[in-house]
Design a protein around this motif. Structure first.
Motif, PDB file in Angstrom:
ATOM      1  N   UNK A   1      -2.726   0.506  -1.984  1.00 36.63           N
ATOM      2  CA  UNK A   1      -4.012   0.463  -2.692  1.00 36.63           C
ATOM      3  C   UNK A   1      -4.301  -0.269  -3.943  1.00 36.63           C
ATOM      4  N   UNK A   2      -3.142  -0.589  -4.618  1.00 39.12           N
ATOM      5  CA  UNK A   2      -3.105  -1.474  -5.694  1.00 39.12           C
ATOM      6  C   UNK A   2      -3.651  -3.041  -5.352  1.00 39.12           C
TER       7      UNK A   2
ATOM      8  N   UNK B   1     -13.596   1.424 -12.587  1.00 36.29           N
ATOM      9  CA  UNK B   1     -12.992   0.813 -13.691  1.00 36.29           C
ATOM     10  C   UNK B   1     -13.196  -0.752 -14.226  1.00 36.29           C
ATOM     11  N   UNK B   2     -13.191  -1.111 -15.446  1.00 35.71           N
ATOM     12  CA  UNK B   2     -13.537  -2.600 -15.440  1.00 35.71           C
ATOM     13  C   UNK B   2     -12.030  -3.129 -15.987  1.00 35.71           C
ATOM     14  N   UNK B   3     -11.951  -4.341 -15.754  1.00 34.13           N
ATOM     15  CA  UNK B   3     -11.000  -5.394 -16.159  1.00 34.13           C
ATOM     16  C   UNK B   3      -9.653  -5.016 -15.133  1.00 34.13           C
ATOM     17  N   UNK B   4      -8.268  -5.402 -15.670  1.00 27.88           N
ATOM     18  CA  UNK B   4      -7.306  -5.326 -15.170  1.00 27.88           C
ATOM     19  C   UNK B   4      -6.577  -4.057 -14.941  1.00 27.88           C
ATOM     20  N   UNK B   5      -7.416  -2.800 -15.516  1.00 26.17           N
ATOM     21  CA  UNK B   5      -6.886  -1.424 -15.305  1.00 26.17           C
ATOM     22  C   UNK B   5      -6.895  -0.704 -14.198  1.00 26.17           C
ATOM     23  N   UNK B   6      -7.657  -1.360 -13.284  1.00 28.80           N
ATOM     24  CA  UNK B   6      -7.996  -0.837 -11.880  1.00 28.80           C
ATOM     25  C   UNK B   6      -6.697  -0.239 -11.349  1.00 28.80           C
TER      26      UNK B   6
ATOM     27  N   UNK C   1     -13.822  -7.115   6.830  1.00 27.37           N
ATOM     28  CA  UNK C   1     -15.351  -7.557   6.120  1.00 27.37           C
ATOM     29  C   UNK C   1     -15.661  -6.178   5.237  1.00 27.37           C
ATOM     30  N   UNK C   2     -14.605  -5.211   5.142  1.00 28.22           N
ATOM     31  CA  UNK C   2     -15.254  -4.233   4.239  1.00 28.22           C
ATOM     32  C   UNK C   2     -14.727  -4.386   3.029  1.00 28.22           C
ATOM     33  N   UNK C   3     -15.433  -3.818   1.760  1.00 30.83           N
ATOM     34  CA  UNK C   3     -14.977  -4.211   0.244  1.00 30.83           C
ATOM     35  C   UNK C   3     -13.723  -3.266   0.015  1.00 30.83           C
ATOM     36  N   UNK C   4     -13.227  -3.574  -1.096  1.00 31.28           N
ATOM     37  CA  UNK C   4     -11.945  -2.946  -1.618  1.00 31.28           C
ATOM     38  C   UNK C   4     -12.240  -1.370  -1.728  1.00 31.28           C
ATOM     39  N   UNK C   5     -13.291  -1.106  -2.288  1.00 27.29           N
ATOM     40  CA  UNK C   5     -13.561   0.729  -2.474  1.00 27.29           C
ATOM     41  C   UNK C   5     -13.664   1.107  -1.032  1.00 27.29           C
ATOM     42  N   UNK C   6     -14.452   0.410  -0.181  1.00 26.18           N
ATOM     43  CA  UNK C   6     -14.819   1.023   1.176  1.00 26.18           C
ATOM     44  C   UNK C   6     -13.641   1.021   1.912  1.00 26.18           C
ATOM     45  N   UNK C   7     -12.595   0.018   1.727  1.00 22.94           N
ATOM     46  CA  UNK C   7     -11.395   0.051   2.449  1.00 22.94           C
ATOM     47  C   UNK C   7     -10.463   1.264   2.035  1.00 22.94           C
ATOM     48  N   UNK C   8     -10.513   1.625   0.939  1.00 25.22           N
ATOM     49  CA  UNK C   8      -9.405   2.684   0.471  1.00 25.22           C
ATOM     50  C   UNK C   8      -9.998   4.027   1.244  1.00 25.22           C
ATOM     51  N   UNK C   9     -11.370   4.256   1.199  1.00 24.20           N
ATOM     52  CA  UNK C   9     -11.993   5.228   1.866  1.00 24.20           C
ATOM     53  C   UNK C   9     -11.769   5.343   3.632  1.00 24.20           C
TER      54      UNK C   9
ATOM     55  N   UNK D   1      -6.889   7.929  -1.311  1.00 29.67           N
ATOM     56  CA  UNK D   1      -8.041   7.502  -0.885  1.00 29.67           C
ATOM     57  C   UNK D   1      -9.070   7.746  -1.903  1.00 29.67           C
ATOM     58  N   UNK D   2      -9.498   9.041  -2.458  1.00 27.85           N
ATOM     59  CA  UNK D   2     -10.318   9.340  -3.805  1.00 27.85           C
ATOM     60  C   UNK D   2      -9.725   8.637  -4.747  1.00 27.85           C
ATOM     61  N   UNK D   3      -8.526   8.688  -5.407  1.00 26.58           N
ATOM     62  CA  UNK D   3      -8.128   8.139  -6.480  1.00 26.58           C
ATOM     63  C   UNK D   3      -8.420   6.471  -6.349  1.00 26.58           C
ATOM     64  N   UNK D   4      -7.990   5.858  -5.199  1.00 28.71           N
ATOM     65  CA  UNK D   4      -8.255   4.355  -5.205  1.00 28.71           C
ATOM     66  C   UNK D   4      -9.864   4.071  -5.151  1.00 28.71           C
ATOM     67  N   UNK D   5     -10.743   4.978  -4.625  1.00 30.64           N
ATOM     68  CA  UNK D   5     -12.036   4.738  -4.613  1.00 30.64           C
ATOM     69  C   UNK D   5     -12.692   4.925  -6.259  1.00 30.64           C
ATOM     70  N   UNK D   6     -11.935   5.920  -6.932  1.00 29.72           N
ATOM     71  CA  UNK D   6     -12.443   6.118  -8.221  1.00 29.72           C
ATOM     72  C   UNK D   6     -11.923   5.220  -9.303  1.00 29.72           C
TER      73      UNK D   6
END
Length: 517
Positions: free
Chosen positions: A89-90, A217-222, A322-330, A208-213
């Motif tokens: 996920x990271x 966040x902003x910066x490299x803290x994601x 072709x999916x975004x990072x957030x969509x990929x986690x879900x 999944x939900x943690x990765x989406x949430x």
């Protein structure tokens, strides 16, 4: 007892055991302190005559055990599955770029976890026998949570490798410990359905939900937050395990003395024992010479290849569609649903077959069924056109059906192994195979082949075929050995259990033992 039965016992039992069993009754074993007997021996033969229990009483007790043990064991496995794939996920949030994971370094970070697991498999087996299981799992998970939090502060490849190796070593006792606990409380007939409930793919319902949430966040803290959150969860859960998980039926405080005796009596027919803290070198030697050990070793080597590849690269495969990072986690969440469905279907069917057709062996049949589903899915994933996004996504999901046959096979191994030292040694070897395949599997997924990873999918396809061959050989061996023992018992004209109950004999030493397959 006939001469034939005596001859067989002399062949199968170790020197001195037969003399002890002839003079020590099951009810007297608790006074034998030489380490040969099981800890449950002092509860044997307590429930006869007026003290006998009813089926209704046992069913009430079993529900009590299920409500206490199954959720604890389930989250033990789920937490491990969640924590070891946090890197996947990271990786969707800049983890590889921030830590310098260029080329195949990300693959090595995935493999590093299993190097630690591999290194600590045999020592952890010894620790599980030497120390109380629940207390050992508490300490291990407490340190494990700290390692995860530390990973969130890492910035380079060497640090990540070191932390992942440590994390793998700490997880080594978790699943073997779970299976030891399961074998202490439930009969071989009752274990499959509970193994299926314990071992699911629902970790993605957390990742999944943690990765989406964390995508908000902003910066490299994601990506760093992914490790901090999961590490904190692990530390909290370690405290729960320390408070609620019993070490064994004899020392458990949530059941009465009578209920302990009922549990022991139910386990008696299986002839597998409960627990013995004395290390027995002869049982280790027997484990290494047992054909079943190496057939199950090879099976786990092959069936775990899909796990090693998919857990590390499936999010990147989905993102490559072709999916975004957030969509990929879900979109990873259905993989866990598929794993869980596979576990419930395969283990549930094994349970139903054992209940309604108990004289028919069918466990290997359901292992083969699960492998065939995964095999067909891998064929589609390998052959579908690259522009067929929906088809490839569906095939990827179905490829996760490997979990069901994997869990059923673990249950078969647990049910077919008696003697406490042999149990922990067999578990250690099986998980060594698991580690080796998870180390090797990510190396088939070459960075230059992203996002299709054709070599990796081909490796999964081949592993399914080899797993089918191996489980067929294992079942054939168990069938042959059972027939041999049936012929011996038939020639003897009787089948007596009093001389082998709770003697901590192995399945090889005990002529009354029968294998499931």
């Amino acid at each position: 007892m006939s001469d034939a039965l005596n001859d067989v016992k002399n062949d199968l039992a170790t020197p001195g055991e037969l003399d002890k069993s002839s003079s020590i009754g099951a009810g007297e074993m608790g006074h034998d302190h030489n380490g040969d007997v099981d800890i449950a021996a002092r509860y044997a033969n307590q429930l006869s005559g007026e003290n006998a229990y009813t089926r209704k009483e046992w069913l009430r007790l079993r529900w009590k055990l299920d409500l206490r043990l199954v959720p604890l064991l389930w989250f033990n496995v789920t937490l491990g599955a969640m924590d070891k794939v946090t890197t996947a996920t990271a990786a969707l949030y800049g983890f590889r770029e921030d830590t310098g994971l260029t080329g195949d370094r990300y693959s090595w970070v995935g493999s590093a976890f299993y190097f630690g697991y591999l290194f600590w498999c045999l020592p952890s087996g010894s620790l599980l026998q030497r120390f109380p299981i629940a207390k050992l799992l508490f300490v291990v998970q407490l340190i494990w949570g700290g390692i995860l939090i530390a990973t969130g502060f890492s910035n380079n490849f060497p640090t990540l490798i070191a932390l992942r190796v440590l994390l793998g070593a700490l997880e080594a006792p978790i699943v073997p410990g779970n299976f030891l606990v399961l074998g202490m409380w439930y009969t071989r007939r009752e274990q499959p359905i509970r193994t299926g409930l314990m071992y699911t793919g629902l970790s993605v319902c957390f990742t999944g939900p943690i990765g989406w949430g964390i995508g908000f966040l902003v910066g490299d803290h994601q990506w760093r937050a992914m490790f901090w959150i999961t590490g904190g969860m692990t530390i909290v859960w370690a405290c729960v395990i320390g408070l609620l998980l019993p070490d064994n039926p004899v020392t458990a405080k949530f059941v009465t003395e009578r209920q302990k005796a009922i549990v022991i009596d139910k386990l008696r027919e299986d002839q597998t024992g409960v627990e013995n803290k004395t290390f027995k070198r002869d049982q280790v030697i027997e484990t290494l010479l047992d054909p079943k050990t190496w057939l199950m070793f090879l099976f786990n080597l092959f069936i775990s290849i899909p796990n090693g590849g998919l857990t590390n690269f499936a999010p990147l495969v989905i993102k490559g569609l072709g999916y975004t990072s957030q969509r990929s986690t879900l979109l990873m969440m259905p993989t866990g649903i598929m794993q869980t469905a596979s576990s419930y279907i395969c283990n549930g069917c094994v349970f139903l077959c054992a209940k309604y057709i108990p004289h028919q062996q069918c466990r290997s049949g359901w292992v083969l069924f699960g492998i065939v589903v995964g095999l067909i899915s891998s064929v589609f994933l390998y052959t579908l056109p690259t522009d067929n996004f929906n088809g490839r996504l569906a095939a990827l999901y179905m490829s996760y059906f490997y979990l069901g046959p994997y869990i059923v096979a673990l249950g078969i191994s647990t049910a077919n192994t008696a003697g406490h030292t042999k149990k922990v040694t067999t578990n250690a070897l099986i998980f060594i195979a698991y580690c080796v395949s998870n180390i090797v599997a990510p190396q088939f997924f070459k960075a230059e082949q992203a996002p299709l990873y054709s070599l990796g999918i081909a490796a999964i396809l081949g592993s399914y075929i080899l797993a089918m061959i191996t489980i067929i050989l294992y079942a054939t061996y168990c069938w042959w050995e059972n027939r041999r023992r049936d012929a011996i018992d038939e020639a003897a004209g009787e089948r007596i259990h009093a001389d082998t109950d709770f003697r901590d004999l192995t399945d090889k030493q005990n002529i009354h033992f029968r294998y499931v397959w």
